[in-house]
Design a protein around this motif. Structure first.
Motif, PDB file in Angstrom:
ATOM      1  N   GLU A 182     -47.916 -24.235   4.259  1.00 36.49           N
ATOM      2  CA  GLU A 182     -47.830 -25.170   4.989  1.00 36.49           C
ATOM      3  C   GLU A 182     -46.487 -25.541   4.704  1.00 36.49           C
ATOM      4  O   GLU A 182     -45.641 -25.137   6.459  1.00 36.49           O
ATOM      5  N   LEU A 183     -46.086 -24.287   3.808  1.00 35.20           N
ATOM      6  CA  LEU A 183     -44.694 -24.138   3.884  1.00 35.20           C
ATOM      7  C   LEU A 183     -44.277 -22.687   5.286  1.00 35.20           C
ATOM      8  O   LEU A 183     -43.068 -22.803   5.782  1.00 35.20           O
ATOM      9  N   VAL A 184     -45.229 -22.354   5.433  1.00 39.33           N
ATOM     10  CA  VAL A 184     -44.939 -21.126   6.410  1.00 39.33           C
ATOM     11  C   VAL A 184     -44.863 -21.483   7.263  1.00 39.33           C
ATOM     12  O   VAL A 184     -44.538 -21.167   8.411  1.00 39.33           O
ATOM     13  N   LYS A 185     -45.357 -22.591   7.540  1.00 38.87           N
ATOM     14  CA  LYS A 185     -45.943 -22.908   9.370  1.00 38.87           C
ATOM     15  C   LYS A 185     -44.475 -23.757   9.446  1.00 38.87           C
ATOM     16  O   LYS A 185     -44.416 -23.580  10.977  1.00 38.87           O
ATOM     17  N   ARG A 186     -44.054 -24.039   8.829  1.00 42.16           N
ATOM     18  CA  ARG A 186     -43.380 -25.195   8.222  1.00 42.16           C
ATOM     19  C   ARG A 186     -42.068 -24.394   9.152  1.00 42.16           C
ATOM     20  O   ARG A 186     -41.079 -24.371  10.020  1.00 42.16           O
ATOM     21  N   VAL A 187     -41.961 -23.561   8.561  1.00 41.01           N
ATOM     22  CA  VAL A 187     -40.733 -22.109   7.897  1.00 41.01           C
ATOM     23  C   VAL A 187     -40.352 -20.763   9.531  1.00 41.01           C
ATOM     24  O   VAL A 187     -39.774 -20.991  10.578  1.00 41.01           O
ATOM     25  N   LYS A 188     -42.118 -20.861   9.997  1.00 41.75           N
ATOM     26  CA  LYS A 188     -41.806 -19.836  10.421  1.00 41.75           C
ATOM     27  C   LYS A 188     -41.186 -18.682  10.393  1.00 41.75           C
ATOM     28  O   LYS A 188     -40.560 -18.277  11.618  1.00 41.75           O
ATOM     29  N   PRO A 189     -41.170 -17.578   9.207  1.00 39.59           N
ATOM     30  CA  PRO A 189     -40.720 -16.962   9.069  1.00 39.59           C
ATOM     31  C   PRO A 189     -40.612 -15.398  10.019  1.00 39.59           C
ATOM     32  O   PRO A 189     -41.735 -15.731  10.653  1.00 39.59           O
TER      33      PRO A 189
END
Length: 228
Positions: A69-76
């Protein structure tokens, strides 16, 4: 830096300011590893850093629901998957890309659909790296603890498995990252032996060196080790 901050409480050192300073001093990317217990970098830190980091932003972690969820939100720029459970002190093993092929393929497909470059943490094992290519990762990150531990005993023997593994990865058109226990003593030789590495992630050793040498000078010294 977040571990140091958390040991005392408060916001000193300020990890956002530190990340910006690292970039200003020449760092080419910022890596964070948000664990469920937030014992070092916190999820709120990741969100704050995402707003300001101008170089490559790499988020490491075990791909549970909260991480995804975090990675999809941030899109690093990059998501690096590590197989460690929440209770371990630090990453201490690579993925078995054969045993966990179905799980990894599903996770990697989700991340790539979001336009995020993927990397998975692996041992220098040729079959495991072939498995990494089969599950669809863009890169591997070679787990270099064994290299670092054996470097002083026989650096050529210590690096041998890594050279072979990197050669396999290159033939399979995988990008090659490396990390864990790399420092100012052993980094240059690894880069010399595997000149086509894409990046290295260095945290603990860099912070320790910065205590004695200063942060700006330390970053410059690490960059110099990579220009062999």
């Amino acid at each position: 830096f977040a571990t140091l901050r958390n040991a005392r409480g408060g916001n000193n050192p300020d990890v956002v300011k530190t990340a910006l300073d690292c970039e200003r001093f020449g760092a080419e990317g910022i890596t964070v590893h948000p664990r469920p217990d937030e014992r070092h970098i916190r999820y709120d830190d990741v969100l704050a850093l995402a707003e300001v980091v101008k170089t490559e932003f790499n988020i490491e972690g075990y791909p549970d629901a909260r991480y995804m969820e975090l990675v999809k939100r941030v899109k690093p720029a990059q998501a690096t998957l590590v197989p460690d459970p929440p209770d371990v002190l630090t990453s201490n093993a690579g993925w078995d890309t054969i045993k966990h092929a179905e799980f990894l393929n599903e996770v990697l497909s989700e991340l790539k659909a979001e336009g995020i470059r993927t990397s998975i943490f692996v041992e220098p094992d040729e079959k495991i790296i072939e498995g990494a290519a089969n599950v669809g990762t863009d890169r591997i990150e070679l787990y270099t603890e064994s290299y670092a531990v054996n470097y002083r005993k026989d650096k050529h023997l210590a690096v041998d498995a890594y050279k072979k593994a990197a050669s396999v990865a290159k033939k399979l058109k995988l990008g090659i990252n490396a990390g864990h226990d790399l420092d100012l003593e052993n980094l240059a030789f690894l880069k010399k032996e595997i000149p086509y590495m894409d990046e290295v992630s260095i945290g603990h050793a860099l912070v320790c060196d910065a205590i004695y040498l200063g942060l700006e000078n330390t970053i410059q010294l690490y960059l110099k080790q990579l220009k062999v």
